[in-house]
Design an enzyme around this catalytic site. Sequence first.
Site, PDB file in Angstrom:
ATOM      1  CD  GLU A   1      -6.293  60.881  -8.615  1.00  0.00           C
ATOM      2  OE1 GLU A   1      -5.293  60.348  -9.129  1.00  0.00           O
ATOM      3  OE2 GLU A   1      -6.516  60.877  -7.378  1.00  0.00           O
TER       4      GLU A   1
ATOM      5  CE  LYS B   1      -1.559  60.130  -8.284  1.00  0.00           C
ATOM      6  NZ  LYS B   1      -2.790  59.335  -8.030  1.00  0.00           N
TER       7      LYS B   1
ATOM      8  CB  CYS C   1      -4.323  61.698  -5.295  1.00  0.00           C
ATOM      9  SG  CYS C   1      -5.315  60.609  -4.233  1.00  0.00           S
TER      10      CYS C   1
END
EC number: 3.5.1.92
Length: 514
Positions: free
Chosen positions: A80, A179, A212
């Site tokens: 990321e 995300k 994440c």
Amino acid sequence: MITSRLLVYVAVLVLCVIKVSSRDTFIAAVYEHAVKLPNATLVPVSHEEALAVMNQNLDLLEAAITSAANQGAHIIVTPEDGIYGWNFSRETIYPYLEDIPDPGVNWIPCNNPKRFGYTPVQERLSCLAKDNSIYVVANIGDKKPCNASDSQCPLDGRYQYNTDVVFDSQGKLVARYHKHNLFMGENQFNVPKKPEIVTFDTIFGRFGVFTCFDILFYDPAVTLVKDFHVDTIVFPTAWMNVLPHLSAIQFHSAWAMGMGVNFLASNIHHPSKRMTGSGIYAPDSPRAFHYDMKTKEGKLLLSQLDSYTHHPIVVNWTSYASGIKAFPTENQEFTGTAFFDEFTFLELTRVTGNYTVCQKKLCCHLSYKMSEKRTDEVYALGAFDGLHVVEGRYYLQICTLLKCKTAHVHTCGGAVETASTRFDMFSLSGTFGTQYVFPEVLLSETQLAPGEFQVSSDGRLFSMKPLSGPLLTVTLFGRIYEKDQTLKASSDPRSQVPGVMLLVIIPIVCSLSW
């Protein structure tokens, strides 16, 4: 007779084709990337300046991708923020964004780069995948125009998303994931209107994608495994290590074991922000991992994995713990704080023993034997049952054996990186109110202990032999998702204040704008 034989021949041929076109194992690669950061600025740079920064990082990614392919890798995951970093406002990141189409458009950017406008980053990633015959997973920014017909359209007329892309070995765009669980400080991006469940199928299994901070929540992470039956997760991350329970290699390997899947975690390498920790994790044990706070270089990891994960037997996480009586003790309970959560602790005062500590509905049971009881190190058994409310809201049930920061019990729960005490045996269990429990074992110098412990079907995390190094923590990290009461970040930048951030004492994980 001829027709019958022909049908048999065709059936056998089809089976052979299926067999040949699938793989029982594959070689995975992850790259921990030392990202080249742009200069901090309050005003947007030109597209040309932005592309120059991105090409510096793509040059490094190209070397890693080529090396991985030359070593036989079938897929590589990169981090990321690995192409442009994280130090942006909503306005200053705009020159770095591209319009990323839905993969259903059947597009190979390397062959047709102008089909969806100016997309030099997607073109280069596609060519890297195609030229090296390897799947490439990368993280870039997506922009999507909108107008007044959309009541949630931002004032600047566009959505901006933190986005993972996957290109197959022919260079085709096969997956795009926006995300969902943005971490504090990601004001440059919008939250998608609903969680996206993104998978892609290969001849070496079904893959799921998330990023994440997503790992701490039910959607999309758990849904991908529970409802879409993926074999492997690809996980670009910019993870800042937080001890005692949330260092990257510690928690990511625990998630792989707890969920019964392969997990390919690629982290940024930036030690000054405690960003390190990448790995290739199988359901039974880590295959390769890297944690390095001392050097500035990136690291390429490769390992072979089974393509189709056979999910382990179902663990009843409360079976053993609820069937035994609390171990008696004369020790006095005390409280201590671990990452802002108040634990109930008991000190381990003997070289061997059995302890029980409880908080609310959670009781944790520990049996252990140290190789020696040192006077300069203190260990404690802790329990936490409550809602974590700092830098995210998520309900936890945690049983943990940990080393205290000093020889004084009031420091129990603080971050510790080194230890000297070895354990010959441990068995940890708890009366968890969830099936989602992630088993962690972390040794001194933030190292894992592959092959040295396992989980039983009745919910015990236990050692199979004396540990190979001094112990930092043994933890059962439970999540009760239905109690989260999660505060979702607004997808409307009109409710966001560019450049203003919530400041707390300890930054945790994922993609900060500072």
